[in-house]
Each structure stands twice: as C-alpha cells, then as structure tokens.
Scaffold this motif. Sequence first.
Motif, PDB file in Angstrom:
ATOM      1  N   LYS A   1       0.858  -1.272   0.015  1.00 20.37           N
ATOM      2  CA  LYS A   1       0.041   0.236   0.104  1.00 20.37           C
ATOM      3  C   LYS A   1       0.794   1.276   0.121  1.00 20.37           C
ATOM      4  O   LYS A   1       0.542   2.353  -0.662  1.00 20.37           O
TER       5      LYS A   1
ATOM      6  N   LYS B   1      -9.022 -10.356   2.041  1.00 23.74           N
ATOM      7  CA  LYS B   1      -8.647  -9.371   3.040  1.00 23.74           C
ATOM      8  C   LYS B   1      -8.705  -9.968   4.468  1.00 23.74           C
ATOM      9  O   LYS B   1      -7.809 -10.006   5.183  1.00 23.74           O
TER      10      LYS B   1
ATOM     11  N   CYS C   1      -5.301 -11.986   5.106  1.00 24.98           N
ATOM     12  CA  CYS C   1      -4.355 -10.986   5.143  1.00 24.98           C
ATOM     13  C   CYS C   1      -4.469 -10.864   7.002  1.00 24.98           C
ATOM     14  O   CYS C   1      -3.598 -10.674   7.778  1.00 24.98           O
ATOM     15  N   LEU C   2      -5.642 -10.587   7.406  1.00 21.17           N
ATOM     16  CA  LEU C   2      -6.298 -10.493   8.824  1.00 21.17           C
ATOM     17  C   LEU C   2      -5.613 -11.719   9.483  1.00 21.17           C
ATOM     18  O   LEU C   2      -4.933 -11.255  10.643  1.00 21.17           O
TER      19      LEU C   2
ATOM     20  N   GLN D   1      -1.121  -4.286  13.608  1.00 18.79           N
ATOM     21  CA  GLN D   1      -2.769  -3.729  14.038  1.00 18.79           C
ATOM     22  C   GLN D   1      -3.193  -3.172  12.702  1.00 18.79           C
ATOM     23  O   GLN D   1      -4.437  -3.067  12.375  1.00 18.79           O
ATOM     24  N   PRO D   2      -2.492  -2.323  12.047  1.00 18.95           N
ATOM     25  CA  PRO D   2      -3.048  -1.643  10.860  1.00 18.95           C
ATOM     26  C   PRO D   2      -3.472  -2.572   9.721  1.00 18.95           C
ATOM     27  O   PRO D   2      -4.508  -2.306   9.196  1.00 18.95           O
ATOM     28  N   TRP D   3      -2.966  -3.834   9.570  1.00 17.67           N
ATOM     29  CA  TRP D   3      -3.302  -4.623   8.907  1.00 17.67           C
ATOM     30  C   TRP D   3      -4.575  -5.523   9.284  1.00 17.67           C
ATOM     31  O   TRP D   3      -5.483  -5.523   8.593  1.00 17.67           O
TER      32      TRP D   3
ATOM     33  N   ASP E   1      -6.857  -3.783  11.394  1.00 13.48           N
ATOM     34  CA  ASP E   1      -7.757  -2.877  11.177  1.00 13.48           C
ATOM     35  C   ASP E   1      -8.049  -2.446   9.721  1.00 13.48           C
ATOM     36  O   ASP E   1      -9.394  -2.458   9.448  1.00 13.48           O
ATOM     37  N   SER E   2      -7.430  -2.614   8.772  1.00 15.45           N
ATOM     38  CA  SER E   2      -8.037  -2.130   7.378  1.00 15.45           C
ATOM     39  C   SER E   2      -8.693  -3.476   6.902  1.00 15.45           C
ATOM     40  O   SER E   2      -9.429  -3.484   6.014  1.00 15.45           O
ATOM     41  N   GLY E   3      -8.220  -4.491   7.256  1.00 12.07           N
ATOM     42  CA  GLY E   3      -8.827  -5.783   6.806  1.00 12.07           C
ATOM     43  C   GLY E   3     -10.286  -6.184   7.334  1.00 12.07           C
ATOM     44  O   GLY E   3     -11.078  -6.331   6.608  1.00 12.07           O
TER      45      GLY E   3
ATOM     46  N   ALA F   1     -12.356  -3.572   8.173  1.00 11.16           N
ATOM     47  CA  ALA F   1     -12.865  -2.226   7.576  1.00 11.16           C
ATOM     48  C   ALA F   1     -13.528  -2.776   6.262  1.00 11.16           C
ATOM     49  O   ALA F   1     -14.536  -2.188   5.768  1.00 11.16           O
ATOM     50  N   ALA F   2     -12.556  -3.731   5.525  1.00 10.59           N
ATOM     51  CA  ALA F   2     -13.062  -3.825   4.125  1.00 10.59           C
ATOM     52  C   ALA F   2     -13.970  -5.081   3.830  1.00 10.59           C
ATOM     53  O   ALA F   2     -14.317  -5.211   2.812  1.00 10.59           O
TER      54      ALA F   2
END
Length: 191
Positions: free
Chosen positions: A80, A133, A136-137, A152-154, A156-158, A160-161
């Motif tokens: 990303k 997604k 990845c989580l 944690q950002p991975w 969180d983004s997983g 949310a998607a």
Amino acid sequence: MTELAGAAGYLFEAGMLKRARRSGWWVAGVRDPESIAEHSWRAAVTGMAIASLEGADPARTALLCVLHDTPETRIGDIPKLGQAYLTAAGALDVVADQTAQCPPRMSDTIRDAVAEFEAGETPEAICANDADKLECLVQAVEYRHQGVSTVQPWIDSGLAALRTDTARRLAREVLDQDPLAWEQARRNPAP
C-alpha cells in the motif's frame, strides 16, 4: 512449438508466486513473510468457506482467489505504501499478456476469473475479495502471536474492508482465538 507450449509457460510463470514474498509484511518488520502463493492458497480455502456459508459457489470463489494475484509475477507485490508512488499496469492488461500464448479456453478462463475478481460484483467475487482481506487479517494475527507487534493496521484495514456478514463474523472469531488452539484441542481433548 506445440499447442500446449504457452500453457506450460504459464505454469512456470505461476510458479514464481511460490518464491515471491508478500512485501507489505516487510514494512511491519516480518523478516521472512509468506509467499504470494501461500497467501493465495489460504485465500482460496477461506473463500470456499465464506462462499459455502454465504450461498455462493465455493468452487468459483476458490478459483478467483487462486488466480487473483497472478499478475504479480510481472509487476510484483506492491505494498500500500508503494502504491502511492507507483503506477503499475492493470491486472487485466497483465493477465492478457500472461495468457496470450495459452490455448484460448485456458486463456479465457484465467482472464474471466481475474476480471470477475477485479470487478468485485458477483457473489463469488464479493466472497473472494473478502477472503483476500480476511486471509491477510489471519496472517497478521499469526504474526502478532509470533511476536510482531506492528500488525494492527493490517488487522484494522482488513476488518474495515469486509463486506459479507460471514467474513465479519469469521474475523471476530479469528481475533478471539489463539492461532494454535486447534492443535492444543487435539492434544488435550475434552472428556
């Protein structure tokens, strides 16, 4: 050159995914991240599970997951962070080049699957994108369990998607479990 020479070449090229690493994990500090093929395999299993529970076609979903990252043999796995600075050829353009020498039925199968995944509109494509997604989580949770504290950002983004109820529910289960609980349960069966 025989009729299947292009198909053989495609198989060799697809094998590159076994050696190519998922580069986003390097940003998180993972020294030896999973390969793209490892990600695609578990995404296919995850997609099959989601599709089964969502009423979509599990086999079609798994196919979309297996093929979704095949363009990365030519453009690499751009994290990303890098996507903000680079413009890569589109997945459909790459797949058209990759399959140009394949027999037409094979080429059509691969191109149609990648196009369906990229469009993300059919029930199978929605499940496949969620599987991408969610895998990845799951991987982030495993890396966290192994001591990588920056994932944690991975996660969180997983989260949310995710679009399907099943994927969101599975994500909650993944977050609530120890990644080795399945093995511990085998070693210590309930009476």
